[in-house]
Design an enzyme around this catalytic site. Structure first.
Site, PDB file in Angstrom:
ATOM      1  N   SER A 133      15.882 -89.402   7.304  1.00 32.54           N
ATOM      2  CA  SER A 133      14.844 -90.395   7.509  1.00 32.54           C
ATOM      3  C   SER A 133      14.899 -91.446   6.398  1.00 32.54           C
ATOM      4  CB  SER A 133      13.479 -89.699   7.575  1.00 32.54           C
ATOM      5  OG  SER A 133      12.470 -90.581   7.992  1.00 32.54           O
ATOM      6  N   ASP A 160      19.505 -88.957  10.825  1.00 32.51           N
ATOM      7  CA  ASP A 160      18.534 -89.857  11.448  1.00 32.51           C
ATOM      8  C   ASP A 160      17.939 -90.821  10.413  1.00 32.51           C
ATOM      9  OD1 ASP A 160      17.784 -90.540  14.011  1.00 32.51           O
ATOM     10  OD2 ASP A 160      15.897 -89.438  13.945  1.00 32.51           O
ATOM     11  N   HIS A 236      12.892 -86.895  15.715  1.00 32.43           N
ATOM     12  CA  HIS A 236      13.157 -87.249  14.328  1.00 32.43           C
ATOM     13  C   HIS A 236      12.871 -86.120  13.335  1.00 32.43           C
ATOM     14  CE1 HIS A 236      13.740 -90.047  11.050  1.00 32.43           C
ATOM     15  NE2 HIS A 236      12.537 -89.801  10.577  1.00 32.43           N
TER      16      HIS A 236
END
Length: 307
Positions: A133, A160, A236
């Protein structure tokens, strides 16, 4: 009668999606400890005596490094040492994540060995860098030289990665240029994305990995060798621990199946990439790229550029 040869998925490649042969230790080390890391860290490493390559892992925005314990244990069980600094900052920017990760990197040569179990040694000749992230954005920024480190990184993995809430609102440092192959990186890069990350959970929360600042653009801006795997049916935060707070299932769109499948998929791809580019064991990564159905869940798209 002539025998018929049936091509089957690689058994060794499939094995990276399962827990490895090595039992692991999970060791928290605090700034106040004798080893004096510059930040509290979580060390996950094999219990079996030996010398292992190190992976520095940067957690996502407002998340604890402890939420990734099961994922880190998966990778460590295949013969790696994972170091996860703890840096929870209310600010959405990546600067403190970057400086904290750089400080921990600079501590590794003198401090890490005192934290490891007897007989376990760290090989710092090849150091891997990873992040999830906003931590993925920080990992890219660190690899791009936005903080100085005494050790060089040999490999980069963005899990991600997200560079902000939208294309027009990148978080500092603004590293996306929207020019293909523009990242000045001379190391292999893995970008792992999620198919549901760009979708909203509900009207209360925006997408956690919006288009324009997510894995697609990070991969586009990488130079070869680089790989891009998208876990189609997961979201996510689906690689976090089962015991992570319930709110981690409320802000991002989730896959319909259990997190264990996403962790095995993420951990397996990370392991295959590490083995290929740090240990010169390319078979697993090649098998997954050639036949994504080996994975526990759907991977689409799968792309790579080698030259």
């Amino acid at each position: 009668m002539a025998s018929v040869i049936i091509n089957k998925p690689s058994a060794t490649a499939a094995s990276v999606f399962g827990y490895g042969k090595l039992h692991v230790d999970t060791i928290p080390a605090k700034q106040s400890d004798e080893s004096s890391p510059p930040k509290d860290i979580l060390v996950v490493c094999p219990k079996v005596a030996g010398t292992y390559t190190v992976v520095l892992f940067i957690q996502g925005y407002l998340l604890s490094n402890a939420y990734y314990t099961q994922l880190l244990q998966h990778v460590a069980s295949h013969g790696f040492i994972l170091i996860a600094p703890q840096c929870i900052v209310v600010s959405p920017y990546s600067e403190e994540d970057i400086t904290s990760a750089a400080a921990v990197t600079n501590w590794l040569s003198d401090g890490l060995q005192s934290v490891l179990p007897t007989g376990v040694e760290a090989n710092l000749d090849k150091l891997a860098l990873a992040g999830h992230s906003r931590g993925g954005h920080a990992a890219f920024a660190l690899a791009l030289g936005h903080a100085e480190t005494t050790l060089k990184f040999s490999l980069l993995m963005g899990i991600d990665p997200v560079a902000g809430p939208s294309k027009c609102c990148q978080i500092p440092p603004k590293i996306l240029t929207y020019e293909p192959s523009s990242f000045e990186l001379e190391i292999p890069v893995l970008v792992l994305g999620t198919g549901l990350g760009s979708e909203q959970k509900n009207i209360l929360f925006p997408a956690c990995a919006p288009n324009g600042v997510n894995h697609k653009e990070f991969y586009s801006e990488c130079k070869p060798p680089c790989y891009h795997f998208v876990v189609t049916d997961y979201g996510h935060l689906d690689m976090l621990d089962d015991t992570a707070p319930k709110i981690t299932k409320c802000v991002c769109k989730n896959g319909t199946n259990c997190r264990e499948i996403m962790r095995r998929t993420t951990g397996g791809i990370m392991t295959a990439f590490l083995k290929a580019y740090l240990l010169d064991l390319e078979e697993d990564l090649k098998a997954i790229a050639d036949d994504p159905q080996i994975a526990p869940t759907k991977l689409d798209p799968v792309s790579y550029r080698l030259e």
